[in-house]
Design a protein around this motif. Structure first.
Motif, PDB file in Angstrom:
ATOM      1  N   VAL A   1       0.713  -0.976  -0.193  1.00  0.00           N
ATOM      2  CA  VAL A   1       0.118  -0.023   0.006  1.00  0.00           C
ATOM      3  C   VAL A   1       0.911   1.159  -0.043  1.00  0.00           C
ATOM      4  CG1 VAL A   1      -1.479   1.310   1.272  1.00  0.00           C
ATOM      5  CG2 VAL A   1      -2.079  -0.883   1.233  1.00  0.00           C
TER       6      VAL A   1
ATOM      7  N   LYS B   1       2.254   1.642  -3.312  1.00  0.00           N
ATOM      8  CA  LYS B   1       1.517   2.182  -4.499  1.00  0.00           C
ATOM      9  C   LYS B   1       1.010   3.465  -3.983  1.00  0.00           C
ATOM     10  CE  LYS B   1      -0.038  -2.324  -5.731  1.00  0.00           C
ATOM     11  NZ  LYS B   1       1.382  -2.526  -6.798  1.00  0.00           N
TER      12      LYS B   1
ATOM     13  N   ILE C   1      -5.071   2.058   2.601  1.00  0.00           N
ATOM     14  CA  ILE C   1      -5.311   3.121   1.443  1.00  0.00           C
ATOM     15  C   ILE C   1      -5.872   4.247   1.656  1.00  0.00           C
ATOM     16  CG2 ILE C   1      -5.999   2.997  -0.971  1.00  0.00           C
ATOM     17  CD1 ILE C   1      -5.668   0.036  -1.252  1.00  0.00           C
TER      18      ILE C   1
ATOM     19  N   ASN D   1      -4.393   8.111   1.732  1.00  0.00           N
ATOM     20  CA  ASN D   1      -5.238   8.689   0.736  1.00  0.00           C
ATOM     21  C   ASN D   1      -5.918  10.269   1.572  1.00  0.00           C
ATOM     22  OD1 ASN D   1      -7.028   9.474  -1.647  1.00  0.00           O
ATOM     23  ND2 ASN D   1      -8.611   8.256  -0.879  1.00  0.00           N
TER      24      ASN D   1
ATOM     25  N   LEU E   1      -8.083   9.902  -4.159  1.00  0.00           N
ATOM     26  CA  LEU E   1      -8.667   8.604  -4.741  1.00  0.00           C
ATOM     27  C   LEU E   1     -10.002   8.378  -4.353  1.00  0.00           C
ATOM     28  CD1 LEU E   1      -5.852   5.789  -3.963  1.00  0.00           C
ATOM     29  CD2 LEU E   1      -6.028   7.280  -5.950  1.00  0.00           C
TER      30      LEU E   1
ATOM     31  N   GLU F   1     -11.686   3.529  -6.814  1.00  0.00           N
ATOM     32  CA  GLU F   1     -10.143   3.429  -6.968  1.00  0.00           C
ATOM     33  C   GLU F   1      -9.411   2.801  -5.909  1.00  0.00           C
ATOM     34  OE1 GLU F   1      -8.747   7.266  -9.438  1.00  0.00           O
ATOM     35  OE2 GLU F   1     -10.174   7.618  -7.750  1.00  0.00           O
TER      36      GLU F   1
ATOM     37  N   SER G   1     -10.276  -0.892  -6.113  1.00  0.00           N
ATOM     38  CA  SER G   1      -9.373  -1.555  -7.284  1.00  0.00           C
ATOM     39  C   SER G   1      -7.799  -1.832  -6.864  1.00  0.00           C
ATOM     40  CB  SER G   1      -9.418  -1.148  -8.582  1.00  0.00           C
ATOM     41  OG  SER G   1      -9.929   0.148  -8.751  1.00  0.00           O
ATOM     42  N   MET G   2      -7.352  -0.654  -6.206  1.00  0.00           N
ATOM     43  CA  MET G   2      -5.842  -0.858  -5.733  1.00  0.00           C
ATOM     44  C   MET G   2      -5.852  -1.904  -4.791  1.00  0.00           C
ATOM     45  SD  MET G   2      -3.390   2.058  -3.709  1.00  0.00           S
ATOM     46  CE  MET G   2      -3.494   3.001  -4.922  1.00  0.00           C
TER      47      MET G   2
ATOM     48  N   ILE H   1      -5.548  -5.176  -6.645  1.00  0.00           N
ATOM     49  CA  ILE H   1      -4.398  -5.409  -7.174  1.00  0.00           C
ATOM     50  C   ILE H   1      -3.269  -5.835  -6.257  1.00  0.00           C
ATOM     51  CG2 ILE H   1      -2.503  -4.319  -8.028  1.00  0.00           C
ATOM     52  CD1 ILE H   1      -4.665  -2.333  -9.764  1.00  0.00           C
TER      53      ILE H   1
END
Ligand code: MEV
Length: 302
Positions: free
Chosen positions: A65, A68, A103, A107, A114, A118, A121-122, A125
């Motif tokens: 995390v 990214k 995340i 964020n 984000l 989003e 989806s992060m 992934i």
């Protein structure tokens, strides 16, 4: 300092089948993982986790995390503190909740902008990178809350009955169980594929019953789903014992939730029967957690 939390989940239908594109129905539960994030001179990840204490299990998720999120914010050093009500490696979506809450905390802390889609989806992934063949289910439900159908991303009516989770306390590796199903499917495609297809069809049939609050009919289908999970080899003696104990004590339905092979089972019951079912699970030596569906996904904590 920012604190965000995200819920765990139980599968009403469709675990494993969803990995092959079949539909699943998943329900966010009122057990949350909280992540605090603050700027720091280095990267520090600390955790106080559920009952299993498998701290190292969450680190691959959180460090990914941070990596990214560096593309969206000026992150040099950060201290992340994780506190979870969800046991790790038990099929309740603890890794997704840690990932999604981390995340969202970064964020917010770095004003990355984000949107929730989003974030989900992060999260997906990252789950795929760590776990191998992961579906988007856990991260989507943890982000959005409620009861959702995946891969359609359709929101169903909230579940108004009690949810009882029985935890065998036995660590279950999603990666391994997903790989076992893949192997079985390779060996017997003509047998395993129709089972997975039928699990997906059950999710579609059940959608209408969830939306009509018809838990008796939905429960019958959940019990059939349990039989098919056993058939693809993700059951096990401990889980089966808890499933039958819950049904015998009057549960509307009872099945494995998540990867299986250990971890947790879920039973649905009326509010007045819930205590009886929890006691039946405890009498088998397992932990029983009484919970309910939450409509709230990832959120900022005060
Ligand atoms: C794990 O919680 C659920 C599985 O279907 C795997 C996945 O969906 O990624 C077994």
């Amino acid at each position: 300092m920012i604190t965000c939390s995200a819920p765990g989940k139980v599968y009403l239908f469709g675990e494993h089948a969803v990995v092959y594109g079949q539909s699943a129905i998943c329900c966010a539960i009122d057990l949350r993982t909280r992540v605090q994030a603050e700027e720091h001179d280095s990267i520090v990840i600390e955790s106080v986790l559920g009952t299993t204490g498998l701290d190292q299990e969450v680190h691959p998720y959180v460090s990914r995390v941070i990596e990214k999120m560096k593309a969206f914010g000026n992150i040099r050093g950060v201290r992340i503190h994780i506190d979870s009500e969800l046991p790790v490696g038990s099929g309740l979506g603890s890794s997704a909740a840690v990932t999604v809450a981390s995340i969202q905390a970064l964020n917010q802390l770095y004003s990355c902008g984000l949107q929730l889609e989003e974030v989900a989806s992060m999260g997906h992934i990252i789950e795929r990178e760590v776990q191998g063949n992961a579906s988007p289910t856990d991260t989507y439900v943890s982000t959005m809350g409620g009861v959702v159908m995946i891969p359609e991303r359709r929101r169903l009516n909230g579940l108004e009955c009690s949810i009882i989770v029985g935890n065998t306390g036995k660590f279950s590796s999603t990666r391994e169980l997903v790989a076992n199903v893949a192997k079985l499917r390779q060996e017997f495609p003509d047998i395993i594929d129709p089972i997975l297809n039928n699990i997906g069809r059950m999710s579609h049939l059940a959608e209408e019953h969830v939306n009509r609050y018809d838990y008796e009919t939905m429960g019958k289908l959940m019990n059939v789903n349990q039989g098919l999970l056993d058939a693809i080899g993700v059951g096990g003696a401990e889980l089966s014992e808890l499933v039958y104990a819950a049904r015998d004590a009057g549960a509307i339905s009872a099945k494995i939730t998540g990867a299986g092979g250990g971890g947790c089972m879920v039973a649905l019951a009326s509010k007045q029967d819930a205590g009886k079912i929890a006691s039946a699970i405890r009498n088998k030596g397992a932990e029983a957690i009484l919970t309910s569906n939450t409509q709230e996904g990832v959120r900022l904590e005060p």
